[in-house]
Write an enzyme that holds these catalytic residues in place. Structure first.
Site, PDB file in Angstrom:
ATOM      1  N   ASN A  40      33.224  37.291  42.296  1.00  0.00           N
ATOM      2  CA  ASN A  40      34.626  37.725  42.377  1.00  0.00           C
ATOM      3  C   ASN A  40      34.604  39.229  42.623  1.00  0.00           C
ATOM      4  O   ASN A  40      34.297  39.995  41.721  1.00  0.00           O
ATOM      5  CB  ASN A  40      35.357  37.403  41.065  1.00  0.00           C
ATOM      6  CG  ASN A  40      36.746  38.026  41.017  1.00  0.00           C
ATOM      7  OD1 ASN A  40      37.313  38.358  42.059  1.00  0.00           O
ATOM      8  ND2 ASN A  40      37.287  38.187  39.821  1.00  0.00           N
ATOM      9  N   TRP A  41      34.907  39.583  43.846  1.00  0.00           N
ATOM     10  CA  TRP A  41      34.812  41.009  44.199  1.00  0.00           C
ATOM     11  C   TRP A  41      35.978  41.844  43.679  1.00  0.00           C
ATOM     12  O   TRP A  41      35.930  43.064  43.739  1.00  0.00           O
ATOM     13  CB  TRP A  41      34.737  41.154  45.726  1.00  0.00           C
ATOM     14  CG  TRP A  41      33.369  40.930  46.272  1.00  0.00           C
ATOM     15  CD1 TRP A  41      32.254  40.537  45.589  1.00  0.00           C
ATOM     16  CD2 TRP A  41      32.962  41.102  47.637  1.00  0.00           C
ATOM     17  NE1 TRP A  41      31.180  40.452  46.441  1.00  0.00           N
ATOM     18  CE2 TRP A  41      31.587  40.792  47.695  1.00  0.00           C
ATOM     19  CE3 TRP A  41      33.624  41.479  48.807  1.00  0.00           C
ATOM     20  CZ2 TRP A  41      30.866  40.850  48.896  1.00  0.00           C
ATOM     21  CZ3 TRP A  41      32.905  41.532  49.992  1.00  0.00           C
ATOM     22  CH2 TRP A  41      31.538  41.224  50.031  1.00  0.00           C
ATOM     23  N   LYS A  42      37.044  41.193  43.244  1.00  0.00           N
ATOM     24  CA  LYS A  42      38.247  41.927  42.809  1.00  0.00           C
ATOM     25  C   LYS A  42      38.700  42.850  43.942  1.00  0.00           C
ATOM     26  O   LYS A  42      38.607  42.477  45.094  1.00  0.00           O
ATOM     27  CB  LYS A  42      37.966  42.707  41.522  1.00  0.00           C
ATOM     28  CG  LYS A  42      37.246  41.863  40.468  1.00  0.00           C
ATOM     29  CD  LYS A  42      37.217  42.522  39.140  1.00  0.00           C
ATOM     30  CE  LYS A  42      36.322  41.739  38.199  1.00  0.00           C
ATOM     31  NZ  LYS A  42      36.608  41.966  36.819  1.00  0.00           N
ATOM     32  N   SER A  66      30.860  39.741  32.247  1.00  0.00           N
ATOM     33  CA  SER A  66      29.656  40.592  32.233  1.00  0.00           C
ATOM     34  C   SER A  66      28.359  39.795  32.399  1.00  0.00           C
ATOM     35  O   SER A  66      27.323  40.187  31.853  1.00  0.00           O
ATOM     36  CB  SER A  66      29.620  41.461  30.971  1.00  0.00           C
ATOM     37  OG  SER A  66      30.769  42.299  30.926  1.00  0.00           O
ATOM     38  N   GLY A  77      34.205  42.738  32.546  1.00  0.00           N
ATOM     39  CA  GLY A  77      34.098  44.137  32.976  1.00  0.00           C
ATOM     40  C   GLY A  77      33.797  45.110  31.853  1.00  0.00           C
ATOM     41  O   GLY A  77      33.932  46.318  32.023  1.00  0.00           O
ATOM     42  N   HIS A 129      43.052  34.058  36.982  1.00  0.00           N
ATOM     43  CA  HIS A 129      42.157  35.097  36.458  1.00  0.00           C
ATOM     44  C   HIS A 129      42.940  35.948  35.457  1.00  0.00           C
ATOM     45  O   HIS A 129      44.124  36.223  35.662  1.00  0.00           O
ATOM     46  CB  HIS A 129      41.621  35.958  37.597  1.00  0.00           C
ATOM     47  CG  HIS A 129      40.494  36.841  37.168  1.00  0.00           C
ATOM     48  ND1 HIS A 129      40.688  38.004  36.456  1.00  0.00           N
ATOM     49  CD2 HIS A 129      39.148  36.719  37.324  1.00  0.00           C
ATOM     50  CE1 HIS A 129      39.513  38.559  36.197  1.00  0.00           C
ATOM     51  NE2 HIS A 129      38.560  37.799  36.713  1.00  0.00           N
ATOM     52  N   GLU A 184      36.324  32.520  30.768  1.00  0.00           N
ATOM     53  CA  GLU A 184      36.108  33.959  30.837  1.00  0.00           C
ATOM     54  C   GLU A 184      36.793  34.653  29.663  1.00  0.00           C
ATOM     55  O   GLU A 184      37.998  34.975  29.729  1.00  0.00           O
ATOM     56  CB  GLU A 184      36.696  34.525  32.134  1.00  0.00           C
ATOM     57  CG  GLU A 184      36.078  33.958  33.391  1.00  0.00           C
ATOM     58  CD  GLU A 184      36.123  34.973  34.514  1.00  0.00           C
ATOM     59  OE1 GLU A 184      35.064  35.313  35.020  1.00  0.00           O
ATOM     60  OE2 GLU A 184      37.221  35.447  34.843  1.00  0.00           O
ATOM     61  N   GLU A 238      43.018  38.986  34.931  1.00  0.00           N
ATOM     62  CA  GLU A 238      43.623  40.207  35.498  1.00  0.00           C
ATOM     63  C   GLU A 238      44.940  39.889  36.199  1.00  0.00           C
ATOM     64  O   GLU A 238      45.850  40.711  36.225  1.00  0.00           O
ATOM     65  CB  GLU A 238      42.619  40.891  36.447  1.00  0.00           C
ATOM     66  CG  GLU A 238      41.478  41.533  35.657  1.00  0.00           C
ATOM     67  CD  GLU A 238      40.209  41.759  36.454  1.00  0.00           C
ATOM     68  OE1 GLU A 238      40.230  41.646  37.695  1.00  0.00           O
ATOM     69  OE2 GLU A 238      39.179  42.031  35.818  1.00  0.00           O
TER      70      GLU A 238
HETATM   71  C1  PEP Z   1      35.367  38.467  36.636  1.00  0.00           C
HETATM   72  O1  PEP Z   1      35.965  39.296  37.296  1.00  0.00           O
HETATM   73  O2  PEP Z   1      35.714  37.287  36.686  1.00  0.00           O
HETATM   74  C2  PEP Z   1      34.259  38.904  35.804  1.00  0.00           C
HETATM   75  C3  PEP Z   1      33.664  38.047  35.029  1.00  0.00           C
HETATM   76  O3  PEP Z   1      33.908  40.234  35.901  1.00  0.00           O
HETATM   77  P1  PEP Z   1      32.571  40.904  35.303  1.00  0.00           P
HETATM   78  O4  PEP Z   1      31.410  40.023  35.678  1.00  0.00           O
HETATM   79  O5  PEP Z   1      32.489  42.241  35.949  1.00  0.00           O
HETATM   80  O6  PEP Z   1      32.737  40.976  33.824  1.00  0.00           O
END
Ligand code: PEP
Length: 258
Positions: A13-15, A216, A176, A99, A170, A101
């Site tokens: 997931n590049w966001k 993470s 993050g 997600h 998640e 976010e």
């Molecule tokens: C995500 O954006 O879904 C995610 C898990 O980010 P990260 O791996 O950076 O924690």
């Protein structure tokens, strides 16, 4: 992982990272590093403007391209939004829905459900995200919260479509932050999600459902997380932005399992 019953998926997931030009360079480096093993599916969910470049670059590979969001309506006056048929026409196979976010930007459980249904109708694989906040974990209501999110997200999905979904657990406190859930914490919730799916759709469907961990996950901790029986892959943010790190996680997902 349990490859006997379900697919393993490593999804990035590049966001809001990378331009179309940077996407082209990333994909070309990734192609050179991808392992030969064919055990796990690979997805990269990228910003909408990067989808054409990503699809073009990965056409002859086993990497499926995905979007990070969609609108549940088929078309109309929704300025700035992107429909599921636009995504399939652009060559997407996957779309992330719910997600944390995006939930923080106002996406509701009803929106997540509508997006998942629209994605399935269009032939996309929805990667449906759920996860608790630190406050909810500390209050001891993680299971209740996840149960509610999953039940609402899966409402109205027909038996014949349930095997096309992917669920990503998640924990918000791990996204993050560099603070990963322990393999035991992640397994506990992923196992619980499978129980919820079993109660809704029966044991065969639950056994066949791919459940990812995200938060993470990186090239250093992926092996241990993926060794858990109910963790069938990862949804990876930061570490999916660096080809060598992403490939190391794919290699870990290609490890032999019982
Ligand atoms: C995500 O954006 O879904 C995610 C898990 O980010 P990260 O791996 O950076 O924690």
């Amino acid at each position: 992982m349990n490859r006997k019953y379900r697919k393993t998926l490593i999804a990035g997931n590049w966001k809001m990272n990378k331009t179309p030009s940077e996407t082209k360079a990333f994909m070309s480096e990734l192609k050179g590093l991808l392992p030969k093993g064919r055990w796990c599916d690979i997805a990269l969910c990228v910003p909408a403007v990067c989808i054409p470049a990503a699809v073009r670059a990965m056409r002859e590979t086993r990497v499926g391209i995905g979007a990070e969001n969609c609108n549940a309506n088929p078309s109309g006056a929704y300025t700035g939004e992107i429909s599921t048929s636009m995504l399939t026409d652009a060559g997407c196979k996957y779309v992330i829905v719910g997600h944390s976010e995006r939930r923080a930007m106002g996406e509701t459980d009803a929106d997540v459900n509508a997006k998942a249904l629209a994605a399935l109708d269009a032939g996309l694989v929805p990667i449906i995200c759920c996860g608790e906040s630190l406050e909810q974990r500390e209050a001891g209501i993680t299971e209740e919260w996840i149960t509610m999110q999953i039940k609402l997200a899966l409402a109205g999905i027909s038996e014949d479509k349930i095997r096309k979904i992917v669920i990503a657990y998640e924990p918000i406190w791990a996204i993050g932050t560099g603070r990963t859930a322990t393999p035991e914490q992640a397994e506990e919730v992923c196992q619980h999600i499978r129980v919820v799916v079993r109660k809704l759709f029966g044991s065969k469907n639950a056994r066949a459902t791919t459940i990812l961990y995200g938060g993470s996950m990186n090239e250093k901790n992926a092996y241990e997380l993926l060794a858990q029986p109910d963790i069938d892959g990862g949804l990876i943010g930061g570490a999916s932005l660096v080809p060598s790190k992403f490939v190391k996680i794919i290699e870990d997902a290609n490890q032999p399992t019982a």
